[in-house]
Scaffold this motif. Structure first.
Motif, PDB file in Angstrom:
ATOM      1  N   THR A  90      19.086  10.244   1.757  1.00  0.00           N
ATOM      2  CA  THR A  90      19.365  11.086   2.915  1.00  0.00           C
ATOM      3  C   THR A  90      19.724  10.285   4.163  1.00  0.00           C
ATOM      4  O   THR A  90      20.157  10.856   5.159  1.00  0.00           O
ATOM      5  N   GLY A  91      19.555   8.981   4.117  1.00  0.00           N
ATOM      6  CA  GLY A  91      19.934   8.169   5.271  1.00  0.00           C
ATOM      7  C   GLY A  91      18.920   8.194   6.408  1.00  0.00           C
ATOM      8  O   GLY A  91      19.146   7.595   7.452  1.00  0.00           O
ATOM      9  N   THR A  92      17.805   8.895   6.194  1.00  0.00           N
ATOM     10  CA  THR A  92      16.793   8.909   7.250  1.00  0.00           C
ATOM     11  C   THR A  92      15.918   7.669   7.139  1.00  0.00           C
ATOM     12  O   THR A  92      15.829   7.061   6.076  1.00  0.00           O
ATOM     13  N   SER A  93      15.273   7.305   8.244  1.00  0.00           N
ATOM     14  CA  SER A  93      14.458   6.100   8.200  1.00  0.00           C
ATOM     15  C   SER A  93      13.136   6.400   7.501  1.00  0.00           C
ATOM     16  O   SER A  93      12.583   7.482   7.634  1.00  0.00           O
ATOM     17  N   LYS A  94      12.682   5.435   6.736  1.00  0.00           N
ATOM     18  CA  LYS A  94      11.428   5.632   6.029  1.00  0.00           C
ATOM     19  C   LYS A  94      10.356   4.812   6.719  1.00  0.00           C
ATOM     20  O   LYS A  94      10.576   3.651   7.033  1.00  0.00           O
ATOM     21  N   PRO A  95       9.231   5.415   6.941  1.00  0.00           N
ATOM     22  CA  PRO A  95       8.201   4.681   7.664  1.00  0.00           C
ATOM     23  C   PRO A  95       7.589   3.581   6.800  1.00  0.00           C
ATOM     24  O   PRO A  95       7.346   3.787   5.609  1.00  0.00           O
ATOM     25  N   GLU A  96       7.378   2.424   7.411  1.00  0.00           N
ATOM     26  CA  GLU A  96       6.615   1.395   6.735  1.00  0.00           C
ATOM     27  C   GLU A  96       5.158   1.816   6.835  1.00  0.00           C
ATOM     28  O   GLU A  96       4.798   2.667   7.634  1.00  0.00           O
ATOM     29  N   ILE A  97       4.347   1.176   6.022  1.00  0.00           N
ATOM     30  CA  ILE A  97       2.935   1.532   6.067  1.00  0.00           C
ATOM     31  C   ILE A  97       2.201   0.523   6.931  1.00  0.00           C
ATOM     32  O   ILE A  97       2.449  -0.680   6.827  1.00  0.00           O
ATOM     33  N   PHE A  98       1.359   1.031   7.784  1.00  0.00           N
ATOM     34  CA  PHE A  98       0.577   0.128   8.610  1.00  0.00           C
ATOM     35  C   PHE A  98      -0.731  -0.174   7.890  1.00  0.00           C
ATOM     36  O   PHE A  98      -1.470   0.728   7.513  1.00  0.00           O
ATOM     37  N   LEU A  99      -0.974  -1.452   7.684  1.00  0.00           N
ATOM     38  CA  LEU A  99      -2.211  -1.847   7.011  1.00  0.00           C
ATOM     39  C   LEU A  99      -3.056  -2.654   7.971  1.00  0.00           C
ATOM     40  O   LEU A  99      -2.564  -3.574   8.613  1.00  0.00           O
ATOM     41  N   ARG A 100      -4.307  -2.313   8.033  1.00  0.00           N
ATOM     42  CA  ARG A 100      -5.153  -3.086   8.928  1.00  0.00           C
ATOM     43  C   ARG A 100      -5.929  -4.136   8.144  1.00  0.00           C
ATOM     44  O   ARG A 100      -5.919  -4.161   6.910  1.00  0.00           O
ATOM     45  N   GLU A 101      -6.573  -4.998   8.894  1.00  0.00           N
ATOM     46  CA  GLU A 101      -7.289  -6.131   8.340  1.00  0.00           C
ATOM     47  C   GLU A 101      -8.230  -5.721   7.207  1.00  0.00           C
ATOM     48  O   GLU A 101      -8.928  -4.721   7.305  1.00  0.00           O
ATOM     49  N   GLY A 102      -8.220  -6.498   6.150  1.00  0.00           N
ATOM     50  CA  GLY A 102      -9.169  -6.277   5.059  1.00  0.00           C
ATOM     51  C   GLY A 102      -8.630  -5.437   3.914  1.00  0.00           C
ATOM     52  O   GLY A 102      -9.202  -5.424   2.832  1.00  0.00           O
ATOM     53  N   ILE A 103      -7.523  -4.752   4.144  1.00  0.00           N
ATOM     54  CA  ILE A 103      -6.984  -3.901   3.086  1.00  0.00           C
ATOM     55  C   ILE A 103      -6.281  -4.767   2.038  1.00  0.00           C
ATOM     56  O   ILE A 103      -5.587  -5.728   2.365  1.00  0.00           O
ATOM     57  N   ILE A 104      -6.488  -4.411   0.778  1.00  0.00           N
ATOM     58  CA  ILE A 104      -5.790  -5.113  -0.310  1.00  0.00           C
ATOM     59  C   ILE A 104      -4.574  -4.278  -0.676  1.00  0.00           C
ATOM     60  O   ILE A 104      -4.670  -3.059  -0.789  1.00  0.00           O
ATOM     61  N   PHE A 105      -3.440  -4.911  -0.807  1.00  0.00           N
ATOM     62  CA  PHE A 105      -2.246  -4.140  -1.162  1.00  0.00           C
ATOM     63  C   PHE A 105      -1.441  -4.853  -2.233  1.00  0.00           C
ATOM     64  O   PHE A 105      -1.537  -6.067  -2.390  1.00  0.00           O
ATOM     65  N   SER A 106      -0.667  -4.070  -2.969  1.00  0.00           N
ATOM     66  CA  SER A 106       0.241  -4.643  -3.966  1.00  0.00           C
ATOM     67  C   SER A 106       1.631  -4.136  -3.678  1.00  0.00           C
ATOM     68  O   SER A 106       1.834  -2.938  -3.491  1.00  0.00           O
ATOM     69  N   THR A 107       2.573  -5.027  -3.657  1.00  0.00           N
ATOM     70  CA  THR A 107       3.958  -4.631  -3.463  1.00  0.00           C
ATOM     71  C   THR A 107       4.844  -5.635  -4.193  1.00  0.00           C
ATOM     72  O   THR A 107       4.369  -6.637  -4.713  1.00  0.00           O
ATOM     73  N   SER A 108       6.141  -5.343  -4.232  1.00  0.00           N
ATOM     74  CA  SER A 108       7.029  -6.243  -4.978  1.00  0.00           C
ATOM     75  C   SER A 108       7.264  -7.519  -4.181  1.00  0.00           C
ATOM     76  O   SER A 108       7.134  -7.544  -2.960  1.00  0.00           O
ATOM     77  N   GLU A 109       7.634  -8.557  -4.913  1.00  0.00           N
ATOM     78  CA  GLU A 109       7.949  -9.857  -4.311  1.00  0.00           C
ATOM     79  C   GLU A 109       8.903  -9.716  -3.130  1.00  0.00           C
ATOM     80  O   GLU A 109       8.732 -10.326  -2.089  1.00  0.00           O
ATOM     81  N   LYS A 110       9.935  -8.900  -3.339  1.00  0.00           N
ATOM     82  CA  LYS A 110      10.980  -8.761  -2.320  1.00  0.00           C
ATOM     83  C   LYS A 110      10.363  -8.277  -1.000  1.00  0.00           C
ATOM     84  O   LYS A 110      10.608  -8.852   0.049  1.00  0.00           O
ATOM     85  N   TYR A 111       9.556  -7.225  -1.105  1.00  0.00           N
ATOM     86  CA  TYR A 111       8.968  -6.695   0.124  1.00  0.00           C
ATOM     87  C   TYR A 111       7.868  -7.582   0.665  1.00  0.00           C
ATOM     88  O   TYR A 111       7.580  -7.577   1.848  1.00  0.00           O
ATOM     89  N   TYR A 112       7.238  -8.339  -0.222  1.00  0.00           N
ATOM     90  CA  TYR A 112       6.205  -9.236   0.299  1.00  0.00           C
ATOM     91  C   TYR A 112       6.860 -10.269   1.214  1.00  0.00           C
ATOM     92  O   TYR A 112       6.329 -10.601   2.266  1.00  0.00           O
ATOM     93  N   ARG A 113       8.037 -10.728   0.788  1.00  0.00           N
ATOM     94  CA  ARG A 113       8.727 -11.726   1.609  1.00  0.00           C
ATOM     95  C   ARG A 113       9.174 -11.133   2.940  1.00  0.00           C
ATOM     96  O   ARG A 113       9.318 -11.844   3.918  1.00  0.00           O
ATOM     97  N   GLU A 114       9.408  -9.808   2.962  1.00  0.00           N
ATOM     98  CA  GLU A 114       9.881  -9.170   4.202  1.00  0.00           C
ATOM     99  C   GLU A 114       8.735  -8.597   5.033  1.00  0.00           C
ATOM    100  O   GLU A 114       8.964  -7.883   6.008  1.00  0.00           O
ATOM    101  N   ARG A 115       7.508  -8.902   4.672  1.00  0.00           N
ATOM    102  CA  ARG A 115       6.360  -8.269   5.316  1.00  0.00           C
ATOM    103  C   ARG A 115       6.274  -8.658   6.796  1.00  0.00           C
ATOM    104  O   ARG A 115       6.761  -9.720   7.193  1.00  0.00           O
ATOM    105  N   ARG A 116       5.657  -7.776   7.570  1.00  0.00           N
ATOM    106  CA  ARG A 116       5.380  -8.114   8.954  1.00  0.00           C
ATOM    107  C   ARG A 116       3.883  -7.971   9.175  1.00  0.00           C
ATOM    108  O   ARG A 116       3.416  -7.177   9.974  1.00  0.00           O
ATOM    109  N   VAL A 117       3.180  -8.721   8.368  1.00  0.00           N
ATOM    110  CA  VAL A 117       1.725  -8.662   8.395  1.00  0.00           C
ATOM    111  C   VAL A 117       1.233 -10.029   7.924  1.00  0.00           C
ATOM    112  O   VAL A 117       1.885 -10.670   7.117  1.00  0.00           O
TER     113      VAL A 117
END
Lengths: 449, 340
Positions: free
Chosen positions: B58-85
């Protein structure tokens, strides 16, 4: 020839490989990429390692350390790409640094246990330097990020990030700059350990393969063969795959004994359904298992290492290459003749060669092949229904039907024509008797002529 | 907000959207914001690989998820490299996805990340076990992908939050009807027949269930071939258990076969029902009983009144109607002001 290509041969090596339980799938990958060892010393070496691991398992006292090693190997990952990237000068990112740290930690853990166990087949390089480089705060847990202790500039930046937040992203960008500098430095320092890291990765995979070989031996009651010179002898040989299938049906595989040398070809005859094909298939499989340093399916085995294994299962039809079964078979025999002429050490197992052509020419083709190969030092077994008159060949046959039950035992045979049991066996299968009676009549007429 | 308390009672929760852009990620962000920040280890991952920064459809922006300290997360390599955390890598998976391998990490200082994860349902189950056992996660939250209802199966996650919204339909009536239908499926009660081996119920075929809970095969491989079940075969049974998909056709067949004898139909869980609302309601109206083996726990419905095309529905009306139709609390998470 790599194991990967051997898996496509119809001798059952794929089953054996699928039965191997690797702690890390990377080890399986390494095994698949292994080229078949052909020299006596290479085969000997792989059995020395296996023997050491087997003793380790039988000796219950060391179970702590061996399970420690296996546990550590579960975390082993294929990081060859990461190491190549590092070598080419690419600055590693956090994921790659994590992978290297993880490898170094596993290697150190295994090295310490291997030293206590005094394992000669697992000699790992010292990677303590890499571990401390990537674990500057000494946590000794497999995780990684750019620690503050790498660069004091990170401490105030990260503190501000935590307390003030970072709506504009400026703080984060500033941190990223410092972090990039640290990564660059780490990458440069790690380059000197590249060879050690590669060696550790491979040695760990080899250790995992040895563990998998030991469990395979235990699972299928395999035996460690004697490395021989000019003789192949199997006592109580069985096919692991067929045994496993029969076991599920509460039936048992009849083990057989067989012995053959490179001084004379062996002709294997016997009734249909007498297990000739299974014998050849199992011999091919056992030879591959032997060359790759695995236990072999027999109570006792004495095997000579060869350079080439030619196994023709008799239905070599290769539609992909547009070859009929006859052509494929002829091509294979042709290769066998050429390579044996060059003095290659060869095991050749031919299941009813030339069976798809007329009996007269077929017999001539098989007899002449035996005549030529008799002069060369090739381990050769030919299973055939043809009445081959070739001289100087050993002859064995399947004992055959006894009171309606097949006895798969292999016995020495004389030079008389192979026994004609096809019609009896067809009877036992409940095939239309009108047809079979007619066949008997036709045969009687032929005999009169 | 009450539903956070309910989430705390589950070891694993999935957030499932009925349509793209129904506010699933907003909903996840909301939950993550409201969960207590101390004494609780939270793990998050995604069920799919659809974590683009800008929605490709749809071309709309998708929100990133805000994660605070202590949270464990799993994501793909590609997005891990682009993380802002700022985060610490804990493990890298062996299996790869189209976006690279899956990196599991722990947040050291709050920030934003795109989640993308295990495409296979079985891998997600494994992930939940992993983060619980290895990293001590108290609660594992899965961001569901588009039309991936299967992750809400009680076999995967204990509880679920349903995200619905104007993206599903521009008409409030249709939106409410469609959402209420899914909610009614989720609300199907568990069977009262005490099936002794219910933990390992067969994963294939159609089965006859007796009053004492014993189970016998009817000899039909799947619900697609079940058309020829004869009335004699099910006579006297307490229930018929269908392990696989329940389609319109199957439901119609069961209606003629089971309803008059009062035999109940048991399905594994609500994610196996693919029948349309018309056929499902006809089955219920004719007096048919349908039960599940494992009941799902629908914690709440989150409604997003804003559609990607830009129109906005009346939030209060939408929530009110949805609550009435589904009998569950409905929240507009775009609107703040709920009490924690």
């Amino acid at each position: 020839m790599k194991l990967k290509t051997i898996l496509d041969q119809p001798c059952g090596m794929r089953f054996i490989f699928s039965e191997m339980e690797f702690a890390s799938s990377f080890s399986g990958q390494v095994m698949l990429e292994t080229t078949m060892p052909v020299s006596r010393s290479a085969v000997e070496e792989s059995y020395t390692g296996l023997r050491e691991f087997l003793t380790l398992f039988q000796d219950g006292r060391n179970s702590n350390h061996s399970s420690l090693i296996r546990g550590a190997l579960m975390e082993l990952r294929d990081i060859r790409n990461t190491l190549s990237a590092l070598e080419s000068g690419k600055c590693p990112d956090d994921i790659e640094l994590f992978e290297i740290k993880n490898l170094a930690m596993i290697s150190e853990k295994v090295r310490k246990s291997a030293e206590i166990l005094d394992l000669k087949s697992v000699i790992l390089p010292h990677l303590a330097g890499v571990v401390s480089l990537l674990d500057p705060e000494g946590h000794r847990i497999p995780s990684f990020y750019i620690y503050e202790s790498y660069d004091a500039a990170l401490i105030p930046l990260r503190k501000r990030l935590l307390t003030d937040g970072d709506d504009s992203g400026a703080l984060f960008a500033e941190c990223a700059l410092v972090e990039a500098r640290v990564r660059e430095r780490l990458g440069n320092s790690l380059k000197s350990s590249l060879n050690d890291l590669r060696e550790a990765l491979l040695t760990l995979a080899v250790a995992d393969i040895l563990f998998a070989k030991v469990t395979l031996i235990q699972k299928h009651q395999l035996t460690l063969p004697v490395i021989s010179n000019g003789l192949n002898q199997y006592k109580s040989m069985f096919n692991p795959e067929i045994s496993a299938i029969l076991k599920k049906e509460n039936r048992e595989f009849q083990h057989v004994d067989i012995e053959f040398g490179s001084n004379s070809p062996t002709i294997l005859t016997g009734a249909n359904m007498g297990g000739k094909s299974v014998v050849l298939k199992t011999l091919a499989l056992s030879q591959f298992m032997f060359q790759f340093g695995l236990g072999v399916p027999a109570k006792f085995a004495e095997i000579t290492p060869v350079e080439e294994i030619h196994y023709s299962p008799g239905d070599l039809q290769d539609m992909n290459r547009g070859l009929s079964s006859f052509a494929a078979e002829m091509k294979m025999a042709d290769r066998l003749l050429k390579n044996s002429a060059h003095g290659h050490r060869i095991l050749a197992l031919l299941d009813e060669p030339a069976r798809t052509t007329n009996p007269q020419e077929g017999t001539a083709l098989v007899t002449s092949l035996l005549n030529i190969l008799r002069e060369r030092s090739v381990f050769l077994i030919v299973a055939t229904h043809y009445n081959v008159t070739s001289r100087g060949c050993s002859r064995i046959r399947v004992r055959g039907l006894e009171d309606g039950i097949m006895n798969y035992e292999l016995i020495e045979a004389d030079e008389s024509a192979p026994p004609r049991e096809a019609i009896n066996i067809a009877h036992s299968l409940g095939i239309d008797s009108e047809w079979l009676d007619e066949a008997v009549k036709v045969m009687e007429e032929q005999n009169k002529e | 907000m009450p539903f956070i308390q309910e989430i705390l009672g589950c070891k694993s929760v999935s957030v499932v959207g009925l349509e793209k852009n129904t506010g699933k990620t907003e909903c996840l962000n909301y939950i993550l914001r409201r969960l207590p920040s101390s004494g609780l280890t939270i793990a998050v991952s995604s069920a799919g690989t659809d974590g683009e920064r800008v929605d490709q459809v749809t071309g709309t922006s998708k929100p990133e998820i805000f994660l605070r300290e202590g949270i464990i997360f799993s994501t793909s390599e590609k997005y891990y490299r682009e993380r802002r955390v700022l985060s610490e890598v804990l493990s890298v998976s062996q299996k790869g996805t189209s976006m690279g391998r899956i990196v599991t990490a722990k947040v050291l200082s709050g920030g934003k990340i795109l989640l993308s994860g295990h495409p296979a349902t079985e891998d997600l189950r494994q992930w939940i076990n992993d983060v619980t056992d290895r990293y001590g996660a108290d609660i594992a939250i899965i961001d569901g992908a588009l039309s991936r209802m299967s992750i809400a199966s009680p076999a995967i996650t204990e509880g679920m939050v349903l995200a619905t919204g104007a993206a599903l339909s521009a008409s409030i009536e249709t939106l409410v009807r469609k959402t209420a239908y899914v909610a009614s499926l989720i609300a199907i009660p568990a069977t009262e027949i005490n099936i002794g081996i219910s933990k390992e119920m067969p994963s294939r075929g159609i089965w006859r269930v007796e009053k004492d809970g014993s189970v016998n095969s009817l000899g039909y491989e799947s619900s697609l071939t079940a058309g020829s079940i004869l009335p004699e075969e099910v006579r006297g049974a307490a229930a018929v258990y269908a392990s696989g998909a329940v389609t319109d056709k199957f439901l119609n067949q069961m209606q003629t076969l089971l309803v008059k004898d009062g035999i109940e139909l048991i399905v594994r869980d609500f994610t196996r029902i693919f029948a349309t609302s018309g056929h499902f309601n006809a089955y219920i109206r004719s007096g048919g009983a349908i039960k599940v083996l494992n009941k799902s726990r629908l914690i709440a419905i989150c409604a997003n009144p804003v559609s990607p095309e830009g129109f906005v529905l009346d939030s209060a009306k939408l929530c009110g109607l949805l609550e009435k139709a589904s009998g569950l609390p409905v929240y507009d998470i775009m609107k703040s002001g709920y009490e924690a």
